[in-house]
Scaffold this motif. Structure first.
Motif, short mmCIF file in Angstrom:
data_model
loop_
_atom_site.label_atom_id
_atom_site.label_comp_id
_atom_site.label_asym_id
_atom_site.label_seq_id
_atom_site.Cartn_x
_atom_site.Cartn_y
_atom_site.Cartn_z
N LEU A 239 0.83 -1.21 0.00
CA LEU A 239 0.00 0.00 0.00
C LEU A 239 0.86 1.26 0.00
O LEU A 239 0.54 2.24 -0.67
CB LEU A 239 -0.91 0.02 1.23
CG LEU A 239 -2.15 -0.86 1.21
CD1 LEU A 239 -2.85 -0.80 2.55
CD2 LEU A 239 -3.10 -0.45 0.09
N VAL A 240 1.95 1.22 0.77
CA VAL A 240 2.88 2.35 0.78
C VAL A 240 3.43 2.58 -0.62
O VAL A 240 3.47 3.71 -1.13
CB VAL A 240 4.03 2.11 1.78
CG1 VAL A 240 5.08 3.22 1.66
CG2 VAL A 240 3.50 2.03 3.21
N ILE A 251 -0.54 7.61 4.36
CA ILE A 251 -1.10 7.55 5.71
C ILE A 251 -2.58 7.18 5.66
O ILE A 251 -3.05 6.34 6.44
CB ILE A 251 -0.86 8.89 6.42
CG1 ILE A 251 0.64 9.08 6.66
CG2 ILE A 251 -1.64 8.95 7.74
CD1 ILE A 251 1.03 10.44 7.18
N GLU A 252 -3.32 7.76 4.74
CA GLU A 252 -4.76 7.49 4.63
C GLU A 252 -5.01 6.02 4.30
O GLU A 252 -5.84 5.35 4.94
CB GLU A 252 -5.36 8.37 3.54
CG GLU A 252 -6.85 8.15 3.31
CD GLU A 252 -7.38 8.97 2.15
OE1 GLU A 252 -8.48 8.63 1.65
OE2 GLU A 252 -6.71 9.94 1.74
N ASN A 253 -4.31 5.49 3.30
CA ASN A 253 -4.56 4.12 2.85
C ASN A 253 -4.09 3.08 3.86
O ASN A 253 -4.78 2.08 4.09
CB ASN A 253 -3.90 3.90 1.49
CG ASN A 253 -4.55 4.70 0.37
OD1 ASN A 253 -5.68 5.16 0.51
ND2 ASN A 253 -3.84 4.88 -0.72
N VAL A 254 -2.93 3.31 4.46
CA VAL A 254 -2.44 2.36 5.46
C VAL A 254 -3.33 2.40 6.70
O VAL A 254 -3.66 1.35 7.26
CB VAL A 254 -0.97 2.66 5.82
CG1 VAL A 254 -0.53 1.81 7.02
CG2 VAL A 254 -0.06 2.37 4.63
N SER A 255 -3.76 3.58 7.11
CA SER A 255 -4.64 3.69 8.28
C SER A 255 -5.93 2.92 8.06
O SER A 255 -6.41 2.19 8.95
CB SER A 255 -4.96 5.15 8.57
OG SER A 255 -3.81 5.86 8.96
N ALA A 259 -7.09 -0.34 10.23
CA ALA A 259 -8.40 -0.34 10.90
C ALA A 259 -9.23 -1.55 10.47
O ALA A 259 -9.93 -2.15 11.29
CB ALA A 259 -9.14 0.96 10.58
N GLU A 260 -9.16 -1.92 9.20
CA GLU A 260 -9.87 -3.10 8.70
C GLU A 260 -9.33 -4.37 9.37
O GLU A 260 -10.10 -5.24 9.78
CB GLU A 260 -9.68 -3.19 7.18
CG GLU A 260 -10.27 -4.43 6.53
CD GLU A 260 -9.84 -4.58 5.09
OE1 GLU A 260 -9.71 -5.72 4.61
OE2 GLU A 260 -9.63 -3.54 4.42
N LEU A 261 -8.03 -4.46 9.49
CA LEU A 261 -7.42 -5.61 10.17
C LEU A 261 -7.84 -5.67 11.63
O LEU A 261 -8.19 -6.73 12.15
CB LEU A 261 -5.89 -5.53 10.07
CG LEU A 261 -5.26 -5.63 8.68
CD1 LEU A 261 -3.76 -5.34 8.75
CD2 LEU A 261 -5.49 -7.02 8.07
#
Length: 268
Positions: A239-240, A251-255, A259-261
């Motif tokens: 994702l990074v 930051i948005e995509n990893v966050s 959160a999904e995990l």
């Protein structure tokens, strides 16, 4: 107790499993790392694993290899990472941080200097892929003196004798590598992991974390049912990589993924 031991005790008391996301320090640019660490904690990470960039990361598949290359273009080093950890600690004194990497940068710095600087920065654990416990006596003692937990890898091929040796040398938790091979290239076989973890648990009371091959909420939830911690690396680093042109998107995509995990693990 160390921060790692404290965190696992807290999680056990609340009936929860640890989520341990991995990122490579300095990827895609050094200025992203500390905000990304804070964002992952806010999204539900319990322990943070920070990869030390290295030119020959032998346990890593192409995704994390490329992350190391991106970080090394910015001359990210152990000294840089200690500064990042110290900056993180300015506003977070409780989240444990584990450095994951290879022996060469530590040898170049020197064992005693490494242990001293890691302690001063606020590092809690060290996982050195290519340093087996039989050869780690000097560094292990220095880490113990600094209050830093040595963490070792177990593999599907580890014998009972080997598991017992690793368990005796480890503190904090033991890390079970779920796959034969490198990171990020195969899916996890949960049944096989479950069988092996039963053997591991007969030989140690330490928490057991499982990594390699956990790609999404479903695989994280499946592992959470059988392990004490779920370690996710390549899926996050991918994702990074996909978002590298925009630090805000990283930051948005990893966050969102962390959160999904977190949600999947808690529901498991």
């Amino acid at each position: 107790m160390s921060r790692i031991q404290t965190r696992f005790a807290q999680l056990k008391q609340s009936g929860r499993k640890a989520l341990i996301p991995f990122v490579t320090a300095g990827d895609p640019v050094p200025s992203v790392t500390v905000p990304l660490l804070h964002a992952m904690v806010k999204a539900g990470a319990d322990i943070l694993e920070i990869g030390v960039p290295f030119s020959d990361p032998m346990a890593e598949g192409p995704v994390i290899q490329r992350a190391c290359e991106r970080a090394l273009l910015h001359n990210v080093s152990l000294t840089s990472i200690f500064s990042m950890v110290a900056e993180f600690r300015e506003s977070d004194q409780s989240t444990p941080i584990v450095l994951m990497g290879y022996l060469n940068p530590i040898e170049v710095m020197g064992y005693s200097v490494f242990a001293e600087k890691a302690k001063a920065a606020g590092v809690d654990g060290l996982l050195t892929v290519d340093l087996p416990p039989e050869e780690a006596g000097e560094l292990t003692q220095l880490l113990a003196d600094a209050g830093i937990d040595p963490i070792y890898l177990l593999a599907p091929t580890s014998s009972e004798q080997r598991i017992a040796l690793i368990a005796k040398a480890s503190r904090g938790f033991v890390y079970y590598v779920s796959l034969k091979g490198v990171t990020g290239v195969a899916a996890i076989d949960v049944d096989a992991v479950s069988t092996k973890l039963a053997q591991v648990r007969r030989l140690t009371d330490l928490p057991v974390g499982v990594g390699f091959g956990i790609r999404d909420g479903a695989s994280a939830a499946a592992v959470a049912k059988i392990a004490d911690a779920v370690v996710v690396g390549s899926a996050i680093v991918r994702l990074v990589e996909d978002s590298q042109e925009s630090p805000a998107k990283v930051i948005e995509n990893v966050s969102a993924f962390v959160a999904e995990l977190r949600k999947a693990i808690d529901q498991a």
